[in-house]
Motif scaffolding. Structure first.
Motif, PDB file in Angstrom:
ATOM      1  N   ARG A 169     -17.901  19.438  31.947  1.00  0.00           N
ATOM      2  CA  ARG A 169     -17.032  19.015  30.855  1.00  0.00           C
ATOM      3  C   ARG A 169     -15.560  19.297  31.114  1.00  0.00           C
ATOM      4  O   ARG A 169     -14.717  19.111  30.224  1.00  0.00           O
ATOM      5  N   GLN A 170     -15.227  19.724  32.308  1.00  0.00           N
ATOM      6  CA  GLN A 170     -13.845  20.006  32.671  1.00  0.00           C
ATOM      7  C   GLN A 170     -13.158  18.781  33.277  1.00  0.00           C
ATOM      8  O   GLN A 170     -13.818  17.807  33.638  1.00  0.00           O
TER       9      GLN A 170
ATOM     10  N   ASP B  50     -28.192  11.398  28.330  1.00  0.00           N
ATOM     11  CA  ASP B  50     -26.960  12.150  28.530  1.00  0.00           C
ATOM     12  C   ASP B  50     -26.514  12.074  29.986  1.00  0.00           C
ATOM     13  O   ASP B  50     -25.329  11.906  30.285  1.00  0.00           O
TER      14      ASP B  50
ATOM     15  N   TRP C 278     -23.056  10.088  31.433  1.00  0.00           N
ATOM     16  CA  TRP C 278     -22.068  10.684  32.330  1.00  0.00           C
ATOM     17  C   TRP C 278     -21.911   9.821  33.586  1.00  0.00           C
ATOM     18  O   TRP C 278     -20.790   9.573  34.048  1.00  0.00           O
TER      19      TRP C 278
END
Length: 638
Positions: A412-413, A329, A333
């Motif tokens: 996650r913004q 993960d 990213w």
């Protein structure tokens, strides 16, 4: 979070400041292909569940596995075979401990106290040996209980770990820590010499972290947004013992702590081999019967273990190949914003214990694998205080009281700033914080007072000012990972943050980087938030009414951090080998344990689920110590 933070972790002042220390051997680059390890006549090799469909050396075909993990390349390779003529010394003991960190030292202590003959292998030199950290979590310790914090329901605490781990932990492994951490700590108290002031609370050398206004054990657990927390963390606040412990050296407090464990273990007959790195296990069929370790001169030490080998070699954050392939993960990213494999690593250990366990037939817990990177906190110096938080578009996006989820939510913004805003009544929010990892530390009131004084000294303007953090204690600190560093001065104590002050919300938001549509959205979101506060109900994200404090009284304050779409490995990785409840490493198919192979510390998995979400600070240290302590007892009793 910046790309620089994604590339490497520094210490608690910048995610592991300084150089990487390797407990289990040097970091491995360019590992070979996926052929199973061969088994020599001496039994030095063992096969793990390796890929059989490699397209090329170092790569694996889609769908193939490396030690049970689906990866893009072979991070495991094959275990080296050590020939007899390479061995210059053979040692026969009951227990071999690989790694002399928190887990390894405690294992050596408890095993030797039980009468076992112990050998410990450590890659650091004896002259430069240092341990990480400054907090110790111990539940219902007699010593901690005497300080007023104990008598807790241990089953409730175990359940909270499982709840925060989203069911992705082993309740037995967690329970082993929770139920025995007090015994581990009290055992250490019993052997510590009179010359140490490490646990001197009256002299300010030691504190127990507490929440605001909750200064006794009966105040706990406290609950916030469904998460419980307990006051039990012993914090040494990185002070230095005025009585020299090791001639000619200043050492960190937890290095001192483990030095006493080592001294007692040596008095009981344990032997420590420094500047020596573990490289292979010795096998008898499927059973582990010893280990091979390389000395500084390149020759090998063969260690025969009649009862077993403990893997206590730490994490794998300093191995970029393991980080990229196992923390998928995080690497995904990173890849999305252009960070390459070799750039994503931290300052911990090299994962040798994980490899040894897989080579012996074990497996690492499955994805998503936890690391200590997104534990808690919002921008600014206020720790996990539940301030109104906005994204780069000016939108509120979470329940700010769910501190352990804030980092993941911010990631996650939309790319750009993450900002928190508050006003003249900011201390109401600080006082309302919980006791999660990184919470305002009311056990260290002078740190809170320092923050308030620095806030009071701010002046309106776009330049802002530095304000010391309250999420960790800091007094007369020394670099946790470099014992020869000069003490930190007051300017860097408490992890300072840039805080902006303004007389109007519009001015403040401008200082924080908002303009145009984002500025108007932010103003509208603050107005909406204030309405919810006055209504006494957060209809948007469900934050408790007591924490819904409006932002409407000047002066206004704010702080920002950058979300560039990447995250880091953090302080350490937390993913490890699958074991049973006695820390015995399980076979890949989990049909039974591997005889003679145990794991503790950051080499053992199934402890934290998806992230370092914890009901008390310091339990990474406390858990490593306790699991090591219990592994030593369990193995000695065989």
């Amino acid at each position: 979070m910046s790309k620089d933070l994604a590339r490497r972790s520094m210490d608690r002042r910048n995610f592991l400041k300084g150089t990487a220390l390797v407990a289990g051997g040097a970091a491995v680059a360019g590992l070979a292909g996926c052929a199973p390890a061969s088994q020599s006549a001496e039994g030095a090799g063992a096969s793990a569940a390796s890929s059989t469909g490699s397209d090329a050396a170092g790569a694996v075909a889609p769908g193939d596995t490396v030690a049970g993990t689906i990866c893009g390349e072979d991070w495991l390779g094959t275990m080296p075979e050590i020939a007899d003529d390479q061995v210059t010394e053979t040692v026969d003991v009951d227990i071999v401990v690989l790694g002399a960190g928190h887990a390894g030292c405690q294992a050596a202590l408890s095993a030797s106290q039980a009468g076992a003959k112990v050998a410990v292998v450590e890659a650091q030199t004896e002259e430069e040996y240092v341990c990480f950290g400054d907090d110790i979590c111990a539940y219902n310790s007699q010593w901690v209980t005497e300080q007023g914090f104990g008598g807790y329901d241990l089953g409730d605490i175990t359940a909270e770990f499982c709840r925060r781990g989203l069911g992705r932990v082993s309740p037995g492994v967690v329970k082993l820590f929770v139920e025995n951490s007090g015994e581990m700590f009290d055992n250490m108290v019993s052997i510590m010499p009179d010359t140490t002031d490490m646990l001197d609370r009256e002299g300010g050398r030691c504190i127990i972290q507490i929440a605001y206004g909750k200064d006794k054990g009966s105040d706990y657990p406290i609950e916030q947004s469904g998460y419980k927390a307990w006051a039990t963390t012993v914090q040494t606040i990185q002070t230095v013992n005025p009585t020299e412990v090791i001639p000619g050296r200043r050492i960190t407090r937890l290095t001192e702590f483990e030095y006493y464990a080592r001294q007692e273990a040596e008095r009981n007959g344990a032997t420590f081999y420094f500047n020596t790195t573990a490289e292979a296990l010795s096998m008898d069929g499927d059973a582990v019967v010893g280990a091979y370790a390389k000395k500084a001169d390149g020759s090998y030490l063969k260690l025969n273990a009649s009862k077993g080998v403990l893997l206590a070699t730490g994490d794998f954050s300093s191995n970029p190949q393991m980080v990229w392939n196992l923390l998928t993960d995080i690497s995904e990213w990173a890849a999305r914003v252009g960070i390459k494999e070799g750039e994503l690593f931290g300052g911990g250990r090299d994962g040798m214990g994980h490899k040894l366990g897989c080579w012996a037939g074990g497996a690492i817990e499955p994805h998503p694998r936890p690391t200590m990177n997104m534990s808690s906190g919002v921008p600014g110096p206020w720790g996990t205080s539940a301030f109104l938080t906005l994204n780069a578009k000016g939108k509120r996006f979470m329940n700010e009281a769910m501190a352990q989820l804030s980092g993941a939510a911010a990631l996650r913004q939309p790319l750009g700033v993450i900002a928190c805003v508050t006003d003249a009544n900011y201390m109401k929010t600080v006082q309302g914080a919980g006791l999660d990892h990184g919470a305002p530390n009311w056990g260290f009131p002078s740190g809170i007072e320092r923050m308030q004084n620095e806030m009071a000294a701010l002046t309106p303007g776009p330049e802002g000012g530095q304000v010391s953090g309250v999420g960790i204690a800091g007094v007369n600190e020394i670099n946790t990972h470099n014992p020869n560093a000069e003490p930190y001065g007051s300017e860097t104590d408490g992890m300072p943050s840039q805080v902006f002050m303004a007389n109007t919300l519009e001015e403040l938001l401008g200082y924080l980087g908002y303009e145009g549509e984002a500025l108007q959205t932010a103003l509208d979101e603050i107005a909406r938030y204030n309405e919810l506060c006055h209504a006494g109900r957060d209809a948007d994200f469900g934050k408790e009414a007591a924490l819904m404090i409006p932002v409407e009284e000047a002066p206004f304050y704010g702080a920002v951090q950058q979300n560039d779409g990447s995250t880091s490995t953090g302080l350490v990785t937390l993913a490890g080998l699958v074991t049973d409840e006695n820390l015995n490493v399980m076979k890949l198919d989990r049909s039974e344990p591997i005889k003679g192979l145990y794991a503790a510390g950051n080499t053992v998995g199934q402890r934290y689920g998806m992230a370092y979400a914890t009901p008390s600070a310091g339990n990474s240290m406390g858990m490593a110590m306790t699991h090591g302590y219990m592994a030593g007892k369990i193995m000695a009793a065989l």
